[in-house]
Design a protein around this motif. Structure first.
Motif, PDB file in Angstrom:
ATOM      1  N   SER A  32       0.437  -1.218   0.310  1.00 53.64           N
ATOM      2  CA  SER A  32       0.255   0.043   0.590  1.00 53.64           C
ATOM      3  C   SER A  32       0.891   1.516   0.488  1.00 53.64           C
ATOM      4  CB  SER A  32      -0.968   0.200   1.227  1.00 53.64           C
ATOM      5  OG  SER A  32      -0.003  -0.891   2.362  1.00 53.64           O
ATOM      6  N   GLU A  53     -11.093   7.050  -7.575  1.00 53.58           N
ATOM      7  CA  GLU A  53     -11.805   4.984  -7.382  1.00 53.58           C
ATOM      8  C   GLU A  53     -10.694   5.245  -8.753  1.00 53.58           C
ATOM      9  OE1 GLU A  53     -13.373   8.754  -8.199  1.00 53.58           O
ATOM     10  OE2 GLU A  53     -14.466   7.988  -6.396  1.00 53.58           O
ATOM     11  N   VAL A  56      -7.820   2.888  -6.657  1.00 55.94           N
ATOM     12  CA  VAL A  56      -7.972   1.932  -6.314  1.00 55.94           C
ATOM     13  C   VAL A  56      -7.711   0.405  -6.907  1.00 55.94           C
ATOM     14  CG1 VAL A  56      -9.609   0.628  -5.335  1.00 55.94           C
ATOM     15  CG2 VAL A  56      -9.326   2.253  -3.923  1.00 55.94           C
ATOM     16  N   GLN A  59      -4.470  -1.554  -9.816  1.00 55.64           N
ATOM     17  CA  GLN A  59      -3.591  -3.038  -9.476  1.00 55.64           C
ATOM     18  C   GLN A  59      -2.886  -4.042 -10.109  1.00 55.64           C
ATOM     19  OE1 GLN A  59      -6.451  -5.294  -7.724  1.00 55.64           O
ATOM     20  NE2 GLN A  59      -7.216  -4.097  -6.915  1.00 55.64           N
TER      21      GLN A  59
ATOM     22  N   LEU B 140      -7.475   9.134   0.888  1.00 51.12           N
ATOM     23  CA  LEU B 140      -6.726   7.483   1.105  1.00 51.12           C
ATOM     24  C   LEU B 140      -5.859   7.369   1.801  1.00 51.12           C
ATOM     25  CD1 LEU B 140      -6.391   8.076  -2.962  1.00 51.12           C
ATOM     26  CD2 LEU B 140      -8.193   6.965  -1.631  1.00 51.12           C
ATOM     27  N   GLN B 379     -12.384  -4.652   2.818  1.00 55.77           N
ATOM     28  CA  GLN B 379     -11.373  -3.998   2.986  1.00 55.77           C
ATOM     29  C   GLN B 379     -10.265  -4.000   3.928  1.00 55.77           C
ATOM     30  OE1 GLN B 379     -12.240  -0.127   3.503  1.00 55.77           O
ATOM     31  NE2 GLN B 379     -11.711   0.750   2.269  1.00 55.77           N
ATOM     32  N   LYS B 383      -6.477  -5.154   3.117  1.00 55.62           N
ATOM     33  CA  LYS B 383      -5.874  -4.135   3.151  1.00 55.62           C
ATOM     34  C   LYS B 383      -4.987  -3.996   4.438  1.00 55.62           C
ATOM     35  CE  LYS B 383      -6.415  -0.030   2.654  1.00 55.62           C
ATOM     36  NZ  LYS B 383      -7.420   1.591   3.046  1.00 55.62           N
TER      37      LYS B 383
END
Lengths: 73, 523
Positions: A32, A53, A56, A59, B140, B379, B383
């Protein structure tokens, strides 16, 4: 553009083992934190701003290319 | 280097640094060479609450400072305010809290020599507020500073580290003509040189005043000039506009000998190493000579125009004579502060970490999965890397299917007096086995993980369950939970070659006691 992206990924992930099949699932360095670093580097290199959006969705290398192409079109 | 932080700041620090959990002061690893404290003002609308939270950060800092060995360097960043919405113009609560926080750092540095304070505003003031914070990355990734500034920040911080690590230079050797004043003494005479009055004399006067201040901070000034010594002595005596006079210089070589020899003699006379010398001369030939002959002496370029002297002086200080920002500037102030320091410290710091945690008024709410939280649970499984015992990834569809098959899925919501952290933990029990146990790293350090596990296990016991199995599956990121189940009282029955550990627990005999610092509720 693809080559540029690969180079950025290599430098962000600090590995040469990055090719067009690279994805978050296959690449251990693509965590991340590095995802964030990658987004910032891509935004600065290509002068774009990704929407959350899109961030995310990015990937894999292929998805990065696709989204970036959409932005630059 | 280990960094305590409350926001995402990894990109701002060099590779190889380790980071605390978000706002986690419970773990202070011992084998680090240095510690960094970088707390940023949280973003919230309730200014009263925000001010209180900043006040509490003082306590956390004191806790950490008290526990770090006095032989290790602690670098603390001051706090500034990238963003604040205030509905009234007279609401200074947050600004005052930040001022107090920064004052606390300065005070602490005055009594703890291993603590260095770095003024973050030195960096942030170069940017407008709109560039300092990028809301997208704040929402974010919890970034309190725009990640685009990571590179310049790293460069700036590297310089700060050098200033902290490096010995500052001790002696500044100055030329005279066209360096400390305009013109040439031998030609223009003691009344003809340009010092004070109009430009350019005004600029040289500024330079002299600045150098005088520098000498007051402990830097030794010396002169090395090609002149007749007698002329210079006369000037020092007679020209009323000079700020720097004979008594301000520790030594001088005013003669026609080459400057390399002169500077070597000065070093001997002052009993200082040449590597602690900085040489300032307007003449490029002289500078080049010293660079060639005495490479250990630092020789900065000299500005071609007198109006550039203030900037030149600034970089002179920055490059050679600065130790580190705040404590030096506030040297006098710190004396006054010192008396208050210990008293204040006693008031502020809790001697016991548990008392501190209790004061946070932590609310833990455990809830079974429902349509409102399933997405968040999925989620988190996607993560969470660090505090994750099995690192199994699920989609929300997976989780719905698991519930239908009889799995028990719980999530944990955490709140304290400073705010609501929302759902930050999850546990999935499949029959008699714990499939998943994870917590978001931002709530670690408060013992919440133990309370969460024990409370759920107790609930299972009350529902009639007697035995339970569990697993720890190692990954590159989750080493910190390797012994978590042991600490909770589960027994490890085996460990395979890959490091996967298998546990069993007898719920009938298990100890479910939870420290009474949490307010717990099961929904």
């Amino acid at each position: 553009m693809e080559q540029k992206i690969l180079n950025i990924m290599k430098s962000v992930f600090q590995t040469d083992v990055v090719d067009v099949t690279c994805s978050q699932r296959s690449c251990e360095q693509w965590d991340s934190m590095n995802h964030l670093n990658l987004v910032v580097e891509l935004e600065m290199e290509f002068g774009v701003s990704f929407e959350p959006e899109e961030i995310v969705k990015m990937q894999s290398f292929q998805e990065v290319v696709q989204i970036l192409k959409g932005k630059l079109a | 280097m280990f960094v305590f932080r409350n926001h995402t700041i990894e990109p701002f620090f060099p590779n190889g640094c380790s980071f605390s959990g978000y706002d986690d002061v419970s773990i202070i690893p011992e084998n680090e060479d240095a510690y960094v404290w970088f707390y940023q003002a949280p973003i919230k609308f309730d200014n009263g609450l925000l001010a209180e939270e900043i006040n509490a950060m003082q306590q956390k800092f004191q806790l950490v400072l008290g526990k770090v060995s006095p032989n290790k360097t602690v670098i603390a960043f001051t706090m500034d305010l990238p963003y604040l919405v205030s509905s009234t113009n007279s609401d200074f609560r947050v600004k005052n809290a930040i001022a107090k926080y920064n004052e606390m750092l300065v005070v602490a540095a005055s009594v703890r020599s291993n603590l260095k304070v770095v003024d973050v505003s030195e960096f942030t003031r170069q940017y407008p507020a709109s560039e300092l914070l990028d809301w997208k990355f704040y929402f974010l990734s919890q970034m309190g500073l725009n990640p685009r500034l990571a590179k310049p920040f790293q460069e700036w911080f590297a310089k700060k580290l050098e200033q902290i690590a490096l010995k500052r230079k001790k002696c500044l050797v100055l030329d005279l003509d066209n360096t400390l004043w305009g013109g040439i003494l031998g030609e223009d005479g003691i009344d003809g040189i340009k010092i004070g009055g109009d430009y350019p004399g005004k600029a040289f006067l500024y330079f002299q005043e600045a150098l005088l201040e520098l000498s007051k901070s402990g830097i030794i000034l010396a002169v090395c000039s090609k002149n007749n010594e007698k002329d210079v002595f006369e000037l020092w005596e007679k020209n009323p506009f000079l700020v720097l006079k004979k008594e301000h210089f520790a030594a001088w070589r005013i003669n026609w000998q080459d400057k390399a020899t002169n500077i070597k003699e000065l070093a001997e006379e002052l009993n200082l190493g040449l590597d602690s010398f900085v040489f300032v001369d307007d003449n490029p030939t002289e500078r080049e000579l010293i660079r060639q002959m005495l490479p250990m002496v630092s020789v900065p370029e000299f500005p071609s125009q007198p109006y550039e002297l203030p900037v030149f002086f600034g970089s002179l200080v920055e490059d050679y004579f600065k130790v580190y920002a705040i404590t030096d500037e506030d040297r006098n102030k710190t004396e006054q502060y010192r008396a208050n320091a210990n008293r204040a410290q006693a008031q502020r710091s809790f001697t016991d970490y548990h008392d501190f945690l209790r004061s946070l008024n932590i609310q833990l709410t455990i809830e079974a999965a429902n349509e409102f939280n399933i997405q968040r649970i999925a989620q988190m499984t996607q993560k969470t890397n660090q505090f994750n015992l099995t690192t199994k990834r699920y989609t929300d569809a997976d989780i719905k299917a698991m519930i239908q098959q009889g799995c028990k899925v719980f999530c944990l919501a955490v709140a304290d007096k400073f705010g609501d952290g929302g759902i930050t933990g999850c546990m999935i029990v499949n029959g008699t086995e714990i499939e998943t146990f994870l917590l978001s790293c931002r709530i670690l350090g408060k013992g919440i993980e133990f309370a969460f596990l024990k409370k759920v296990l107790q609930k299972l016991k009350n529902e009639g369950q007697t035995k339970l199995k569990a697993k720890y599956i190692p990954t590159a990121k989750n080493a910190q939970v390797r012994d978590f189940y042991e600490k909770c009282g589960l027994s490890c029955v085996s460990e395979d070659k890959l490091g996967t550990k298998f546990y069993s627990a007898d719920l009938r005999t298990m100890d479910f006691e939870i420290e009474d610092i949490y307010h717990m509720e099961i929904k």
